[in-house]
Enzyme design. Structure first.
Site, mmCIF file in Angstrom:
data_model
loop_
_atom_site.group_PDB
_atom_site.id
_atom_site.type_symbol
_atom_site.label_atom_id
_atom_site.label_comp_id
_atom_site.label_asym_id
_atom_site.label_seq_id
_atom_site.Cartn_x
_atom_site.Cartn_y
_atom_site.Cartn_z
ATOM 1 N NE ARG A 69 -6.880 -0.127 4.025
ATOM 2 C CZ ARG A 69 -8.047 0.187 4.694
ATOM 3 N NH1 ARG A 69 -9.212 -0.696 4.643
ATOM 4 N NH2 ARG A 69 -8.082 0.862 5.845
ATOM 5 C CB ALA B 153 -9.161 12.532 -1.384
ATOM 6 C CB THR C 182 -2.169 -0.695 -7.976
ATOM 7 O OG1 THR C 182 -2.413 -1.424 -6.880
ATOM 8 C CG2 THR C 182 -1.172 0.467 -7.425
ATOM 9 C CE LYS C 183 -6.073 -4.967 -4.721
ATOM 10 N NZ LYS C 183 -5.883 -5.977 -3.669
ATOM 11 C CG HIS D 131 10.880 5.986 -17.748
ATOM 12 N ND1 HIS D 131 11.455 6.690 -18.681
ATOM 13 C CD2 HIS D 131 10.273 6.847 -17.209
ATOM 14 C CE1 HIS D 131 11.679 8.026 -18.421
ATOM 15 N NE2 HIS D 131 10.757 8.114 -17.591
ATOM 16 N NE ARG E 34 -19.769 3.199 3.418
ATOM 17 C CZ ARG E 34 -20.721 3.605 2.671
ATOM 18 N NH1 ARG E 34 -21.548 2.684 2.251
ATOM 19 N NH2 ARG E 34 -21.045 4.735 2.566
#
Length: 200
Positions: free
Chosen positions: A193, A173, A178-179, A124, A196
């Site tokens: 994030r 999991a 997002t990056k 959307h 390691r």
């Protein structure tokens, strides 16, 4: 009750040899090019639009639905392609939804855990006025998704548009990607994030 359960199991066993030939037929009718060694357990949902293109390599393995993916929150494996989807050799997916509006590329020897979703679109518009119009879908942002060789993606992960996951990396999991993720790293969380690095 026992008779009913036994009958259900018998029907399931009789259907099992049909899953892969049926998947071959469904993929063929949708114009999908697939290599040798396809193995499917359960029924898939496949929708390839006229402009959609799908190329799948050798030894593609699919688990689909709650009989073949018993980890919870089961769904049928879904391929919905309006763009270009390329899947490499020896890829395994389990109850995964791949929604390709633009471009998704999955490398070789990739393992994708149950209930994972991969989106290359926002679906959307971010503009509330456009969302009320018929042009909502057309104006949604789209960016390619690239998953490199030997990546392992944990169950219930969401991979969003415009990301690249480097080779050999592992996604924990329930992560939300997002990056971009570099090669040889373990990432997890929402948003994901770095946990390691993986020793080469």
């Amino acid at each position: 009750m026992m008779i009913f359960k036994g009958l259900r199991k018998l029907i399931s066993l009789l259907k099992s040899p049909l899953y892969t030939p049926f998947a071959h037929l469904v993929l063929f009718l949708n114009g999908v090019v697939v290599g040798k060694g396809l193995r499917v357990r359960g029924f898939m949902k496949v929708l390839i639009t006229r402009r959609g293109k799908v190329l799948i390599g050798k030894n593609f393995k699919v688990n689909s639905g709650n009989k073949f993916n018993v980890i919870g929150r089961q769904q049928k494996t879904t391929l919905w392609v309006e763009g270009s989807l390329t899947i490499g050799d020896s890829v395994g997916i389990s109850s995964t939804a791949i929604i390709c509006n633009h471009s998704i590329t999955i490398g070789n020897h990739v393992t994708i855990g149950g209930n994972t979703v991969i989106y290359d679109t926002d679906f959307h518009s971010l503009d509330p006025k456009v969302r009320k119009s018929e042009n909502d879908h057309v104006n949604a942002k789209k960016k390619p998704v690239i998953i490199m060789d030997n990546v392992f993606i944990g169950a219930h992960t969401t991979i969003l548009k415009g990301v690249s996951i480097g080779e050999n990396s592992i996604i924990g999991a329930c992560s939300v990607i997002t990056k971009n993720i570099p090669p040889n790293e373990i990432w997890a969380g929402n948003p994901a994030r770095l946990i390691r690095k993986i020793n080469a």
